[in-house]
Enzyme design. Sequence first.
Site, PDB file in Angstrom:
ATOM      1  CB  THR A  92      31.553  80.352  20.715  1.00 17.23           C
ATOM      2  OG1 THR A  92      30.467  80.070  21.586  1.00 17.23           O
ATOM      3  CG2 THR A  92      32.664  81.068  21.457  1.00 17.23           C
ATOM      4  CD  GLU A 149      47.928  80.906  34.746  1.00 17.72           C
ATOM      5  OE1 GLU A 149      47.168  81.324  33.871  1.00 17.72           O
ATOM      6  OE2 GLU A 149      47.684  79.873  35.422  1.00 17.72           O
ATOM      7  CG  HIS A 177      65.469  76.044   0.242  1.00 17.51           C
ATOM      8  ND1 HIS A 177      65.851  76.157   1.568  1.00 17.51           N
ATOM      9  CD2 HIS A 177      66.240  76.920  -0.458  1.00 17.51           C
ATOM     10  CE1 HIS A 177      66.814  77.063   1.661  1.00 17.51           C
ATOM     11  NE2 HIS A 177      67.072  77.541   0.453  1.00 17.51           N
ATOM     12  N   GLY A 235      45.963  81.825  29.885  1.00 14.69           N
ATOM     13  CA  GLY A 235      45.780  80.672  29.000  1.00 14.69           C
ATOM     14  C   GLY A 235      45.644  81.150  27.562  1.00 14.69           C
ATOM     15  N   GLY A 264      27.002  80.132  13.282  1.00 18.70           N
ATOM     16  CA  GLY A 264      28.467  80.174  13.419  1.00 18.70           C
ATOM     17  C   GLY A 264      28.900  80.081  14.872  1.00 18.70           C
ATOM     18  CB  VAL A 307      39.628  81.925  34.799  1.00 21.00           C
ATOM     19  CG1 VAL A 307      40.464  83.091  35.293  1.00 21.00           C
ATOM     20  CG2 VAL A 307      38.139  82.181  35.029  1.00 21.00           C
ATOM     21  N   GLY A 308      38.915  80.220  31.610  1.00 22.93           N
ATOM     22  CA  GLY A 308      38.339  78.988  31.096  1.00 22.93           C
ATOM     23  C   GLY A 308      36.904  79.178  30.639  1.00 22.93           C
ATOM     24  NE  ARG A 309      34.104  79.447  25.403  1.00 26.12           N
ATOM     25  CZ  ARG A 309      33.280  80.493  25.253  1.00 26.12           C
ATOM     26  NH1 ARG A 309      33.655  81.694  25.658  1.00 26.12           N
ATOM     27  NH2 ARG A 309      32.094  80.347  24.701  1.00 26.12           N
ATOM     28  CB  ALA A 344      36.383  75.654  16.048  1.00 29.11           C
TER      29      ALA A 344
HETATM   30  P1  FAD Z   1      29.481  77.067  20.054  1.00 26.79           P
HETATM   31  O1  FAD Z   1      30.347  77.622  19.002  1.00 26.79           O
HETATM   32  O2  FAD Z   1      29.547  77.669  21.406  1.00 26.79           O
HETATM   33  O3  FAD Z   1      28.002  77.161  19.488  1.00 26.79           O
HETATM   34  C1  FAD Z   1      26.887  76.804  20.236  1.00 26.79           C
HETATM   35  C2  FAD Z   1      25.680  77.488  19.631  1.00 26.79           C
HETATM   36  O4  FAD Z   1      24.505  76.974  20.249  1.00 26.79           O
HETATM   37  C3  FAD Z   1      25.650  79.001  19.863  1.00 26.79           C
HETATM   38  O5  FAD Z   1      25.486  79.665  18.636  1.00 26.79           O
HETATM   39  C4  FAD Z   1      24.451  79.214  20.796  1.00 26.79           C
HETATM   40  O6  FAD Z   1      23.775  80.435  20.547  1.00 26.79           O
HETATM   41  C5  FAD Z   1      23.580  78.016  20.427  1.00 26.79           C
HETATM   42  N1  FAD Z   1      22.673  77.616  21.500  1.00 26.79           N
HETATM   43  C6  FAD Z   1      22.986  77.318  22.794  1.00 26.79           C
HETATM   44  N2  FAD Z   1      21.894  76.952  23.470  1.00 26.79           N
HETATM   45  C7  FAD Z   1      20.852  77.007  22.592  1.00 26.79           C
HETATM   46  C8  FAD Z   1      19.455  76.758  22.688  1.00 26.79           C
HETATM   47  N3  FAD Z   1      18.900  76.341  23.841  1.00 26.79           N
HETATM   48  N4  FAD Z   1      18.694  76.936  21.601  1.00 26.79           N
HETATM   49  C9  FAD Z   1      19.241  77.340  20.417  1.00 26.79           C
HETATM   50  N5  FAD Z   1      20.548  77.599  20.270  1.00 26.79           N
HETATM   51  C10 FAD Z   1      21.343  77.438  21.337  1.00 26.79           C
HETATM   52  N6  FAD Z   1      38.813  77.253  18.921  1.00 26.79           N
HETATM   53  C11 FAD Z   1      39.684  76.918  17.958  1.00 26.79           C
HETATM   54  O7  FAD Z   1      39.694  75.760  17.518  1.00 26.79           O
HETATM   55  N7  FAD Z   1      40.573  77.821  17.445  1.00 26.79           N
HETATM   56  C12 FAD Z   1      40.603  79.103  17.888  1.00 26.79           C
HETATM   57  O8  FAD Z   1      41.424  79.899  17.411  1.00 26.79           O
HETATM   58  C13 FAD Z   1      39.698  79.489  18.897  1.00 26.79           C
HETATM   59  N8  FAD Z   1      39.689  80.747  19.372  1.00 26.79           N
HETATM   60  C14 FAD Z   1      38.763  81.108  20.300  1.00 26.79           C
HETATM   61  C15 FAD Z   1      38.783  82.421  20.773  1.00 26.79           C
HETATM   62  C16 FAD Z   1      37.873  82.829  21.726  1.00 26.79           C
HETATM   63  C17 FAD Z   1      37.887  84.265  22.216  1.00 26.79           C
HETATM   64  C18 FAD Z   1      36.917  81.892  22.214  1.00 26.79           C
HETATM   65  C19 FAD Z   1      35.886  82.331  23.228  1.00 26.79           C
HETATM   66  C20 FAD Z   1      36.901  80.593  21.771  1.00 26.79           C
HETATM   67  C21 FAD Z   1      37.834  80.179  20.818  1.00 26.79           C
HETATM   68  N9  FAD Z   1      37.871  78.870  20.348  1.00 26.79           N
HETATM   69  C22 FAD Z   1      38.792  78.520  19.394  1.00 26.79           C
HETATM   70  C23 FAD Z   1      36.940  77.838  20.842  1.00 26.79           C
HETATM   71  C24 FAD Z   1      35.778  77.637  19.842  1.00 26.79           C
HETATM   72  O9  FAD Z   1      35.098  78.860  19.657  1.00 26.79           O
HETATM   73  C25 FAD Z   1      34.827  76.568  20.361  1.00 26.79           C
HETATM   74  O10 FAD Z   1      35.550  75.375  20.616  1.00 26.79           O
HETATM   75  C26 FAD Z   1      33.738  76.268  19.345  1.00 26.79           C
HETATM   76  O11 FAD Z   1      32.999  77.414  19.022  1.00 26.79           O
HETATM   77  C27 FAD Z   1      32.805  75.185  19.897  1.00 26.79           C
HETATM   78  O12 FAD Z   1      31.804  74.918  18.968  1.00 26.79           O
HETATM   79  P2  FAD Z   1      30.375  74.347  19.419  1.00 26.79           P
HETATM   80  O13 FAD Z   1      29.628  74.131  18.135  1.00 26.79           O
HETATM   81  O14 FAD Z   1      30.545  73.239  20.340  1.00 26.79           O
HETATM   82  O15 FAD Z   1      29.686  75.517  20.263  1.00 26.79           O
HETATM   83  P1  NAD Z   2      42.404  78.299  29.379  1.00 30.60           P
HETATM   84  O1  NAD Z   2      42.034  77.078  30.073  1.00 30.60           O
HETATM   85  O2  NAD Z   2      43.190  78.230  28.123  1.00 30.60           O
HETATM   86  O3  NAD Z   2      43.219  79.253  30.353  1.00 30.60           O
HETATM   87  C1  NAD Z   2      42.732  79.650  31.600  1.00 30.60           C
HETATM   88  C2  NAD Z   2      43.918  80.085  32.434  1.00 30.60           C
HETATM   89  O4  NAD Z   2      43.422  80.741  33.585  1.00 30.60           O
HETATM   90  C3  NAD Z   2      44.778  78.902  32.910  1.00 30.60           C
HETATM   91  O5  NAD Z   2      46.130  79.197  32.648  1.00 30.60           O
HETATM   92  C4  NAD Z   2      44.475  78.834  34.404  1.00 30.60           C
HETATM   93  O6  NAD Z   2      45.554  78.355  35.160  1.00 30.60           O
HETATM   94  C5  NAD Z   2      44.159  80.285  34.707  1.00 30.60           C
HETATM   95  N1  NAD Z   2      43.306  80.512  35.876  1.00 30.60           N
HETATM   96  C6  NAD Z   2      42.226  79.781  36.275  1.00 30.60           C
HETATM   97  N2  NAD Z   2      41.663  80.346  37.374  1.00 30.60           N
HETATM   98  C7  NAD Z   2      42.399  81.461  37.658  1.00 30.60           C
HETATM   99  C8  NAD Z   2      42.308  82.472  38.647  1.00 30.60           C
HETATM  100  N3  NAD Z   2      41.338  82.451  39.568  1.00 30.60           N
HETATM  101  N4  NAD Z   2      43.227  83.464  38.649  1.00 30.60           N
HETATM  102  C9  NAD Z   2      44.213  83.503  37.702  1.00 30.60           C
HETATM  103  N5  NAD Z   2      44.336  82.567  36.736  1.00 30.60           N
HETATM  104  C10 NAD Z   2      43.438  81.566  36.704  1.00 30.60           C
HETATM  105  O7  NAD Z   2      41.018  79.098  29.154  1.00 30.60           O
HETATM  106  P2  NAD Z   2      40.641  80.344  28.247  1.00 30.60           P
HETATM  107  O8  NAD Z   2      41.845  81.111  27.869  1.00 30.60           O
HETATM  108  O9  NAD Z   2      39.537  81.038  28.949  1.00 30.60           O
HETATM  109  O10 NAD Z   2      40.065  79.638  26.961  1.00 30.60           O
HETATM  110  C11 NAD Z   2      38.958  78.731  27.070  1.00 30.60           C
HETATM  111  C12 NAD Z   2      39.014  77.682  26.016  1.00 30.60           C
HETATM  112  O11 NAD Z   2      38.728  78.248  24.738  1.00 30.60           O
HETATM  113  C13 NAD Z   2      40.384  77.034  25.843  1.00 30.60           C
HETATM  114  O12 NAD Z   2      40.589  75.997  26.738  1.00 30.60           O
HETATM  115  C14 NAD Z   2      40.317  76.549  24.433  1.00 30.60           C
HETATM  116  O13 NAD Z   2      39.691  75.298  24.438  1.00 30.60           O
HETATM  117  C15 NAD Z   2      39.437  77.567  23.738  1.00 30.60           C
HETATM  118  N6  NAD Z   2      40.276  78.528  22.953  1.00 30.60           N
HETATM  119  C16 NAD Z   2      41.084  78.047  21.978  1.00 30.60           C
HETATM  120  C17 NAD Z   2      41.869  78.921  21.250  1.00 30.60           C
HETATM  121  C18 NAD Z   2      42.744  78.374  20.171  1.00 30.60           C
HETATM  122  O14 NAD Z   2      42.548  77.239  19.770  1.00 30.60           O
HETATM  123  N7  NAD Z   2      43.702  79.136  19.675  1.00 30.60           N
HETATM  124  C19 NAD Z   2      41.861  80.271  21.526  1.00 30.60           C
HETATM  125  C20 NAD Z   2      41.042  80.722  22.533  1.00 30.60           C
HETATM  126  C21 NAD Z   2      40.245  79.838  23.245  1.00 30.60           C
END
Ligand code: FAD
Ligand code: NAD
Length: 465
Positions: free
Chosen positions: A42, A206, A444, A185, A40, A271-273, A320
């Site tokens: 992240t 921010e 509606h 963000g 599953g 601050v991002g991924r 995702a």
């Molecule tokens: P991941 O889900 O990161 O999965 C990668 C997998 O690879 C992991 O399980 C890891 O353990 C495994 N892996 C890595 N390296 C290796 C290795 N060498 N060997 C074996 N296994 C390995 N996105 C949305 O669309 N909607 C949301 O509401 C949303 N909310 C989010 C909230 C948070 C707090 C966070 C952090 C992210 C959120 N996201 C959301 C983003 C979403 O989680 C990711 O875009 C999504 O999980 C990416 O899928 P992926 O399959 O690319 O990678």
């Molecule tokens: P983000 O890119 O959404 O937001 C990061 C924020 O941090 C931006 O507004 C940026 O300007 C700010 N920032 C960057 N450096 C900074 C600093 N030094 N000091 C203060 N502010 C700073 O990133 P996130 O919130 O970490 O999320 C990462 C990714 O995960 C998203 O881009 C998104 O792809 C995914 N995600 C999606 C959902 C969803 O779909 N609902 C929810 C959570 C996460």
Amino acid sequence: MKEIVCKLLVIGAGPGGYICAIRAGQLGVDTVIVEAGKAGGTCLNIGCIPSKALIHAAEEFDKVRHMSSAPDALGISVEQPKLDLAQTVRWKDGIVGRLNSGVLGLLRKAKVKIVHGPARFRDGKTVEVETETGTQVIRAETVVIATGSEPVELPSLPFGGPVISSTEALSLTTVPKRLVVVGGGYIGLELGTAFAKMGAEVTVVEATPQILPQYDAELVKPVAKRLAELGVQVLTDTKAKGLSGQGDALLIETADGREQSLPADRILVTVGRRPRTEGWGLEELDLDRAGRFIRIDDRCRTSMRGVHAIGDVTGEPMLAHRAMAQGEMVAEIVAGRKRSWDKRSIPAVCFTDPEIVTAGLSPDEARDQGLEVRIGQFPFTANGRAMTTQSEDGFVRVVARADTNLVLGLQAVGAGISELSSAFSLALEMGARLEDIAGTIHAHPTRSEGLQEAALKALGHALHI
Ligand code: FAD
Ligand code: NAD
């Protein structure tokens, strides 16, 4: 040393990887998936699902708390509620557990072999996995890299102690009294709002002039208003400088260059991924990069024959549903079907209060492409369903070509509006014109009537405004 030979090897069982493996298995491709952590990825374990669970719990608590503190318009009164966050987290973990086993079950049903442990490339066709029972070598005709992403760490605020990432924030068992969120963000605002509703004093720091800088100011306005109502302090144009000597405050530099100290029990850095490109032998492959991400083409092929990459490791938008769509496409390609990336829309939802949903082009993006546009916007203050659910903030907006009325983009902000994302995407994928949306009967009373009204407005004859 044991050895497995297969047609397809998927590395990472996040939404990209597990969907790819399931679809490949369904198509009769001999598939192995390797996962170092839990099925599953992240999304299911430390992302989408747990965050939405906490957001829901916080919303419920806030609703009851609100009813207990003031005379309620609906005539409901309750005693002062209490929140047991440890129990909330156990409930959230239960949902994650159910989904974990669900994914494993689906993989087994599709006859995919699951190998647990970290994978490491020896070369483009061979991987070694450190399993509990020793090293497993896997040779495959095609490999899919789906290793995902991880939180960005600020050099001045390394994770540890009071400085936490979203992963730790999703498993706190007590609500911090003072929470400072660095980064306004997606994650910062989704979780910052949830903790404010659970009773934390929240400050968002921010760096840019606007929270959620990826959206236009009009979409963000209702979110900023609600944050103010919840008592969240939002500092834009502000930089995080580091932790105070005692570790109990965040040092910041405000827009006017003043240094300030924000007392904090926890500092959540969002601050991002960044793509997970280290620790699995990328250096053995010499793949082309697009910045920090792995470069792919419209079939998710990398620069090396027989190696595909999908999901967060390949770049923005890191969502995702994008990862899943890529996974499904790659599985079909490996099974011999002709597929390429032809999606017109990857919808995005921000689960703030109210929610924001976007698909396709914003008005500015359309104009930047030199297009002449027609825009229709319908406010929820004129929607009966919004009134009866006490959430009238927000609107639906449609952007269309002025010459043909072809819909280019759809945006909305409002309570529960994430569910409109499917209507938005369907309209874009099917090449809808304003007349198609306007001519579709919308039930509606629903908020979705706002979509029909926005299309009617763009055509010049809205009915309810
Ligand atoms: P991941 O889900 O990161 O999965 C990668 C997998 O690879 C992991 O399980 C890891 O353990 C495994 N892996 C890595 N390296 C290796 C290795 N060498 N060997 C074996 N296994 C390995 N996105 C949305 O669309 N909607 C949301 O509401 C949303 N909310 C989010 C909230 C948070 C707090 C966070 C952090 C992210 C959120 N996201 C959301 C983003 C979403 O989680 C990711 O875009 C999504 O999980 C990416 O899928 P992926 O399959 O690319 O990678
Ligand atoms: P983000 O890119 O959404 O937001 C990061 C924020 O941090 C931006 O507004 C940026 O300007 C700010 N920032 C960057 N450096 C900074 C600093 N030094 N000091 C203060 N502010 C700073 O990133 P996130 O919130 O970490 O999320 C990462 C990714 O995960 C998203 O881009 C998104 O792809 C995914 N995600 C999606 C959902 C969803 O779909 N609902 C929810 C959570 C996460």
